[in-house]
Design a protein around this motif. Structure first.
Motif, PDB file in Angstrom:
ATOM      1  N   THR A  76       0.850  -1.179   0.000  1.00 28.92           N
ATOM      2  CA  THR A  76       0.000   0.000   0.000  1.00 28.92           C
ATOM      3  C   THR A  76       0.894   1.241   0.000  1.00 28.92           C
ATOM      4  OG1 THR A  76      -0.096  -0.011   2.421  1.00 28.92           O
ATOM      5  CG2 THR A  76      -1.855  -1.171   1.237  1.00 28.92           C
ATOM      6  N   ASP A  80       1.958   0.257   5.122  1.00 27.75           N
ATOM      7  CA  ASP A  80       1.506  -0.437   6.329  1.00 27.75           C
ATOM      8  C   ASP A  80       0.896  -1.802   6.051  1.00 27.75           C
ATOM      9  OD1 ASP A  80      -0.746   0.485   5.036  1.00 27.75           O
ATOM     10  OD2 ASP A  80      -1.648   1.410   6.808  1.00 27.75           O
ATOM     11  N   ALA A  81       0.800  -2.183   4.779  1.00 30.99           N
ATOM     12  CA  ALA A  81       0.204  -3.474   4.430  1.00 30.99           C
ATOM     13  C   ALA A  81       0.716  -3.934   3.081  1.00 30.99           C
ATOM     14  CB  ALA A  81      -1.321  -3.384   4.423  1.00 30.99           C
ATOM     15  N   GLN A  93      -5.113  -9.040   1.973  1.00 34.19           N
ATOM     16  CA  GLN A  93      -4.381  -7.913   2.523  1.00 34.19           C
ATOM     17  C   GLN A  93      -3.722  -8.343   3.823  1.00 34.19           C
ATOM     18  OE1 GLN A  93      -6.686  -4.445   3.792  1.00 34.19           O
ATOM     19  NE2 GLN A  93      -5.047  -3.101   3.085  1.00 34.19           N
ATOM     20  N   TRP A  94      -2.397  -8.161   3.907  1.00 36.03           N
ATOM     21  CA  TRP A  94      -1.625  -8.552   5.084  1.00 36.03           C
ATOM     22  C   TRP A  94      -1.160  -7.291   5.798  1.00 36.03           C
ATOM     23  CZ3 TRP A  94      -1.837 -13.730   5.558  1.00 36.03           C
ATOM     24  CH2 TRP A  94      -1.982 -14.508   4.388  1.00 36.03           C
ATOM     25  N   ARG A  95      -1.574  -7.103   7.031  1.00 38.12           N
ATOM     26  CA  ARG A  95      -1.187  -5.924   7.808  1.00 38.12           C
ATOM     27  C   ARG A  95       0.179  -6.159   8.452  1.00 38.12           C
ATOM     28  NH1 ARG A  95      -6.788  -6.204   8.242  1.00 38.12           N
ATOM     29  NH2 ARG A  95      -6.635  -7.833   9.831  1.00 38.12           N
ATOM     30  N   TYR A  99       1.020  -8.556  11.471  1.00 39.93           N
ATOM     31  CA  TYR A  99       1.115  -9.696  10.553  1.00 39.93           C
ATOM     32  C   TYR A  99      -0.197 -10.480  10.449  1.00 39.93           C
ATOM     33  CZ  TYR A  99       6.060  -8.614  10.911  1.00 39.93           C
ATOM     34  OH  TYR A  99       7.269  -7.949  10.895  1.00 39.93           O
ATOM     35  N   GLN A 102      -6.421 -10.461   5.955  1.00 38.77           N
ATOM     36  CA  GLN A 102      -7.847 -10.354   5.672  1.00 38.77           C
ATOM     37  C   GLN A 102      -8.075 -10.630   4.195  1.00 38.77           C
ATOM     38  OE1 GLN A 102      -9.361  -6.395   6.144  1.00 38.77           O
ATOM     39  NE2 GLN A 102     -11.458  -6.932   5.602  1.00 38.77           N
ATOM     40  N   GLU A 138      -9.176   2.281   1.029  1.00 41.59           N
ATOM     41  CA  GLU A 138      -9.389   3.190   2.153  1.00 41.59           C
ATOM     42  C   GLU A 138     -10.847   3.617   2.267  1.00 41.59           C
ATOM     43  OE1 GLU A 138      -6.775   6.485   2.104  1.00 41.59           O
ATOM     44  OE2 GLU A 138      -5.006   5.313   2.638  1.00 41.59           O
TER      45      GLU A 138
END
Length: 222
Positions: A76, A80-81, A93-95, A99, A102, A138
């Motif tokens: 992103t 942050d992801a 999507q990996w935060r 870690y 979703q 977002e």
């Protein structure tokens, strides 16, 4: 100009028996992410090559993760992801803060190309059926679908002003789309070979394409 003297290999990232299908650099330049053929997404420190984290393949039918080769990966704009897409048609999507992951609700064929468009983080997703999905993560809006490619979308790029999305595909075309509307504004035809890679010049809008025959072509506006 680029200084060609004094370049050397800083470090090597080892993936025994695994193919890196896609790579992405974080906006800060600190991390490298790889989309891997074993179903993992791997993250390394760009300064020293140390492994940071591996997002594993799904365990069982209900587990989070890819169930086949990961084809493409993107950070992103905020860094942050990570978003990954695979042959299993999943977009995840990996935060990076914790870690966690979703699964993003995008249905369709296998995901073949990803591009994160700054500054708002709009995600362009190319698929095996020739569709391109434009999605503002977002804002949480529903994806907008662009339909003109007649075969798999293989590459995505955006111009320096983030006003034009460029896509290439196995239908041997390069298509230019106006952003944020997604309106098709131009089609360039490469009559002999499938498009495999794209890049946009950072100043003058030229488009560079690579194809299946190993040719690199530069396209300029008339």
């Amino acid at each position: 100009p680029l200084d060609t003297a004094g370049w050397e290999q800083r470090f090597a990232l080892s993936l025994p028996g695994v193919v890196a299908n896609g790579l992405a650099m974080s906006p800060s330049g600190r991390a490298i992410a790889a989309a891997c053929s074993d179903g993992t997404v791997r993250l390394w420190d760009c300064t020293n090559g140390q492994a940071i984290y591996t997002f594993r393949k799904a365990l069982g039918l209900l587990g989070l993760g890819h169930r086949g080769p990961v084809r493409t990966v993107a950070f992103t704009p905020q860094g942050d992801a990570i978003v990954s897409g695979g042959e299993d048609s999943q977009l995840i999507q990996w935060r990076l803060a914790d870690y966690s992951g979703q699964k993003l609700p995008l249905s369709g064929w296998q995901i073949t190309a990803l591009l994160s468009i700054p500054p708002d983080g709009t995600l362009a997703v190319g698929s095996g059926d020739g569709r391109i999905h434009l999605w503002s993560l977002e804002l949480g809006s529903r994806p907008k679908t662009l339909v003109h490619h007649q075969d798999q979308v293989t590459a995505l790029a955006v111009d320096n002003a983030n006003n034009v999305l460029v896509s290439g595909g196995r239908d041997r075309t390069i298509r230019l789309w106006s952003l944020p509307s997604g309106r098709l504004v131009r089609t360039l035809t490469a009559p002999k070979h499938n498009i495999t890679a794209l890049a946009c010049h950072p100043q003058d809008g030229r488009i560079v394409s690579g194809d299946q025959a190993g040719q690199v072509q530069v396209w300029t506006a008339e």
